[in-house]
Design a protein around this motif. Structure first.
Motif, PDB file in Angstrom:
ATOM      1  N   LEU A  44      50.286  38.436  34.502  1.00 39.78           N
ATOM      2  CA  LEU A  44      51.062  38.918  33.353  1.00 39.78           C
ATOM      3  C   LEU A  44      52.551  38.644  33.558  1.00 39.78           C
ATOM      4  CD1 LEU A  44      49.511  42.371  32.405  1.00 39.78           C
ATOM      5  CD2 LEU A  44      49.773  40.394  30.921  1.00 39.78           C
ATOM      6  N   GLY A  45      52.982  38.750  34.806  1.00 35.17           N
ATOM      7  CA  GLY A  45      54.382  38.491  35.120  1.00 35.17           C
ATOM      8  C   GLY A  45      54.715  37.015  35.242  1.00 35.17           C
ATOM      9  N   GLY A  46      53.709  36.163  35.069  1.00 27.67           N
ATOM     10  CA  GLY A  46      53.946  34.719  35.105  1.00 27.67           C
ATOM     11  C   GLY A  46      53.749  34.085  36.462  1.00 27.67           C
ATOM     12  N   THR A  47      53.129  34.804  37.407  1.00 26.67           N
ATOM     13  CA  THR A  47      52.894  34.232  38.741  1.00 26.67           C
ATOM     14  C   THR A  47      51.420  34.330  39.104  1.00 26.67           C
ATOM     15  OG1 THR A  47      53.457  36.359  39.729  1.00 26.67           O
ATOM     16  CG2 THR A  47      55.199  34.706  39.624  1.00 26.67           C
ATOM     17  N   PRO A  48      50.587  33.478  38.500  1.00 25.87           N
ATOM     18  CA  PRO A  48      49.164  33.488  38.868  1.00 25.87           C
ATOM     19  C   PRO A  48      48.993  33.089  40.329  1.00 25.87           C
ATOM     20  CG  PRO A  48      49.655  31.615  37.458  1.00 25.87           C
ATOM     21  CD  PRO A  48      50.903  32.439  37.541  1.00 25.87           C
ATOM     22  N   SER A  49      47.939  33.596  40.944  1.00 28.21           N
ATOM     23  CA  SER A  49      47.709  33.336  42.367  1.00 28.21           C
ATOM     24  C   SER A  49      46.403  32.569  42.567  1.00 28.21           C
ATOM     25  CB  SER A  49      47.652  34.657  43.131  1.00 28.21           C
ATOM     26  OG  SER A  49      46.474  35.354  42.784  1.00 28.21           O
ATOM     27  N   LEU A  50      46.098  32.341  43.812  1.00 24.90           N
ATOM     28  CA  LEU A  50      44.849  31.679  44.154  1.00 24.90           C
ATOM     29  C   LEU A  50      43.646  32.530  43.731  1.00 24.90           C
ATOM     30  CD1 LEU A  50      43.440  29.289  45.474  1.00 24.90           C
ATOM     31  CD2 LEU A  50      43.651  30.452  47.671  1.00 24.90           C
ATOM     32  N   VAL A  51      43.818  33.853  43.726  1.00 30.37           N
ATOM     33  CA  VAL A  51      42.720  34.734  43.276  1.00 30.37           C
ATOM     34  C   VAL A  51      42.414  34.466  41.813  1.00 30.37           C
ATOM     35  CG1 VAL A  51      41.973  37.127  42.988  1.00 30.37           C
ATOM     36  CG2 VAL A  51      43.294  36.486  45.006  1.00 30.37           C
ATOM     37  N   THR A  52      43.451  34.248  40.997  1.00 28.56           N
ATOM     38  CA  THR A  52      43.238  33.926  39.585  1.00 28.56           C
ATOM     39  C   THR A  52      42.401  32.654  39.453  1.00 28.56           C
ATOM     40  OG1 THR A  52      45.399  34.876  39.062  1.00 28.56           O
ATOM     41  CG2 THR A  52      44.390  33.503  37.380  1.00 28.56           C
ATOM     42  N   LYS A  53      42.736  31.651  40.247  1.00 25.03           N
ATOM     43  CA  LYS A  53      41.966  30.406  40.212  1.00 25.03           C
ATOM     44  C   LYS A  53      40.550  30.620  40.735  1.00 25.03           C
ATOM     45  CE  LYS A  53      46.065  27.586  40.621  1.00 25.03           C
ATOM     46  NZ  LYS A  53      46.849  26.680  41.422  1.00 25.03           N
ATOM     47  N   SER A  54      40.403  31.459  41.759  1.00 21.98           N
ATOM     48  CA  SER A  54      39.079  31.754  42.312  1.00 21.98           C
ATOM     49  C   SER A  54      38.199  32.452  41.286  1.00 21.98           C
ATOM     50  CB  SER A  54      39.205  32.644  43.554  1.00 21.98           C
ATOM     51  OG  SER A  54      39.947  32.004  44.559  1.00 21.98           O
ATOM     52  N   LEU A  55      38.787  33.349  40.501  1.00 28.23           N
ATOM     53  CA  LEU A  55      38.023  34.003  39.435  1.00 28.23           C
ATOM     54  C   LEU A  55      37.571  32.971  38.404  1.00 28.23           C
ATOM     55  CD1 LEU A  55      40.159  37.219  38.938  1.00 28.23           C
ATOM     56  CD2 LEU A  55      37.898  37.060  39.993  1.00 28.23           C
ATOM     57  N   GLY A  56      38.407  31.988  38.137  1.00 25.13           N
ATOM     58  CA  GLY A  56      38.032  30.901  37.227  1.00 25.13           C
ATOM     59  C   GLY A  56      36.870  30.097  37.772  1.00 25.13           C
ATOM     60  N   TRP A  57      36.908  29.832  39.084  1.00 29.89           N
ATOM     61  CA  TRP A  57      35.799  29.093  39.709  1.00 29.89           C
ATOM     62  C   TRP A  57      34.510  29.911  39.661  1.00 29.89           C
ATOM     63  CZ3 TRP A  57      39.347  28.180  44.445  1.00 29.89           C
ATOM     64  CH2 TRP A  57      40.246  27.159  44.159  1.00 29.89           C
ATOM     65  N   ALA A  58      34.636  31.247  39.686  1.00 28.43           N
ATOM     66  CA  ALA A  58      33.460  32.116  39.628  1.00 28.43           C
ATOM     67  C   ALA A  58      32.952  32.286  38.200  1.00 28.43           C
ATOM     68  CB  ALA A  58      33.788  33.486  40.233  1.00 28.43           C
ATOM     69  N   GLY A  59      33.699  31.734  37.213  1.00 24.29           N
ATOM     70  CA  GLY A  59      33.222  31.769  35.834  1.00 24.29           C
ATOM     71  C   GLY A  59      33.970  32.727  34.924  1.00 24.29           C
ATOM     72  N   TRP A  60      35.017  33.406  35.428  1.00 24.65           N
ATOM     73  CA  TRP A  60      35.765  34.328  34.588  1.00 24.65           C
ATOM     74  C   TRP A  60      37.155  33.771  34.338  1.00 24.65           C
ATOM     75  CZ3 TRP A  60      38.056  39.666  36.246  1.00 24.65           C
ATOM     76  CH2 TRP A  60      38.622  40.278  35.141  1.00 24.65           C
ATOM     77  N   ASN A  61      37.402  33.345  33.118  1.00 21.08           N
ATOM     78  CA  ASN A  61      38.726  32.904  32.712  1.00 21.08           C
ATOM     79  C   ASN A  61      39.515  34.154  32.350  1.00 21.08           C
ATOM     80  OD1 ASN A  61      41.008  31.880  31.567  1.00 21.08           O
ATOM     81  ND2 ASN A  61      39.966  30.646  30.024  1.00 21.08           N
ATOM     82  N   VAL A  62      40.467  34.532  33.189  1.00 22.14           N
ATOM     83  CA  VAL A  62      41.194  35.795  32.992  1.00 22.14           C
ATOM     84  C   VAL A  62      42.083  35.768  31.755  1.00 22.14           C
ATOM     85  CG1 VAL A  62      41.132  36.393  35.426  1.00 22.14           C
ATOM     86  CG2 VAL A  62      43.093  35.132  34.533  1.00 22.14           C
ATOM     87  N   TYR A  63      42.295  34.592  31.171  1.00 23.25           N
ATOM     88  CA  TYR A  63      43.121  34.483  29.975  1.00 23.25           C
ATOM     89  C   TYR A  63      42.291  34.664  28.702  1.00 23.25           C
ATOM     90  CZ  TYR A  63      46.388  32.790  33.410  1.00 23.25           C
ATOM     91  OH  TYR A  63      47.190  32.694  34.523  1.00 23.25           O
ATOM     92  N   MET A  64      41.028  34.997  28.854  1.00 19.65           N
ATOM     93  CA  MET A  64      40.141  35.321  27.730  1.00 19.65           C
ATOM     94  C   MET A  64      39.667  36.751  27.957  1.00 19.65           C
ATOM     95  SD  MET A  64      39.278  32.096  26.130  1.00 19.65           S
ATOM     96  CE  MET A  64      37.802  32.572  25.364  1.00 19.65           C
ATOM     97  N   THR A  65      39.500  37.507  26.887  1.00 23.09           N
ATOM     98  CA  THR A  65      39.085  38.904  27.017  1.00 23.09           C
ATOM     99  C   THR A  65      37.673  38.982  27.568  1.00 23.09           C
ATOM    100  OG1 THR A  65      40.488  39.534  25.178  1.00 23.09           O
ATOM    101  CG2 THR A  65      38.746  41.076  25.777  1.00 23.09           C
TER     102      THR A  65
END
Length: 134
Positions: A80-101
């Motif tokens: 939210l503060g504009g600094t996505p981390s490797l965890v954000t990318k890892s969640l994407g690899w696991a199938g959860w796009n955090v930028y979608m509800t």
């Protein structure tokens, strides 16, 4: 509780709920607060038995789940503060796009309700069995 309250005052409610990332962060923050509140009460209530026998592995598993939830909550806050981390990318690899509800299917609410009732019944039965006949 303090962090949760402060988090709700940082952004206007109307702004944070307009963003899918903001809604996900609020949802995870609520889950984190609820989870650690329950863990704190259980830890205080059963503090003498948390590391006895097989219970130590259950305690470890529950603590690991709690750490994962708080890590994801913090990651969403960083995004939210504009600094996505490797965890954000890892969640994407696991199938959860955090930028979608993240949506929970309605039928899962019934599963959660049945699970909660079952846990309460098991707890009451276990307490009565431990107390013995009167």
């Amino acid at each position: 509780f303090v962090t949760y309250g402060l988090g709700l005052t940082i952004y206007p409610w109307s702004a944070i709920t307009e963003s899918p990332l903001g809604r996900n962060h609020i949802m995870l923050a609520t889950w984190t607060l609820s989870y650690w509140t329950v863990m704190t009460v259980l830890g205080y209530r059963f503090r003498r038995h948390l590391f006895d026998g097989a219970q130590r592995w259950i305690t470890l598993a529950l603590a690991t789940i709690g750490v994962a939830v708080i890590t994801i909550t913090g990651t969403l806050g960083g995004s939210l503060g504009g600094t996505p981390s490797l965890v954000t990318k890892s969640l994407g690899w696991a199938g959860w796009n955090v930028y979608m509800t993240f949506y929970l299917p309605t039928w899962m609410l019934l599963v959660y309700a049945v699970g909660a009732i079952a846990l309460v019944v098991i707890g009451v039965m276990g307490h009565r069995a431990q107390a013995g006949p009167k």
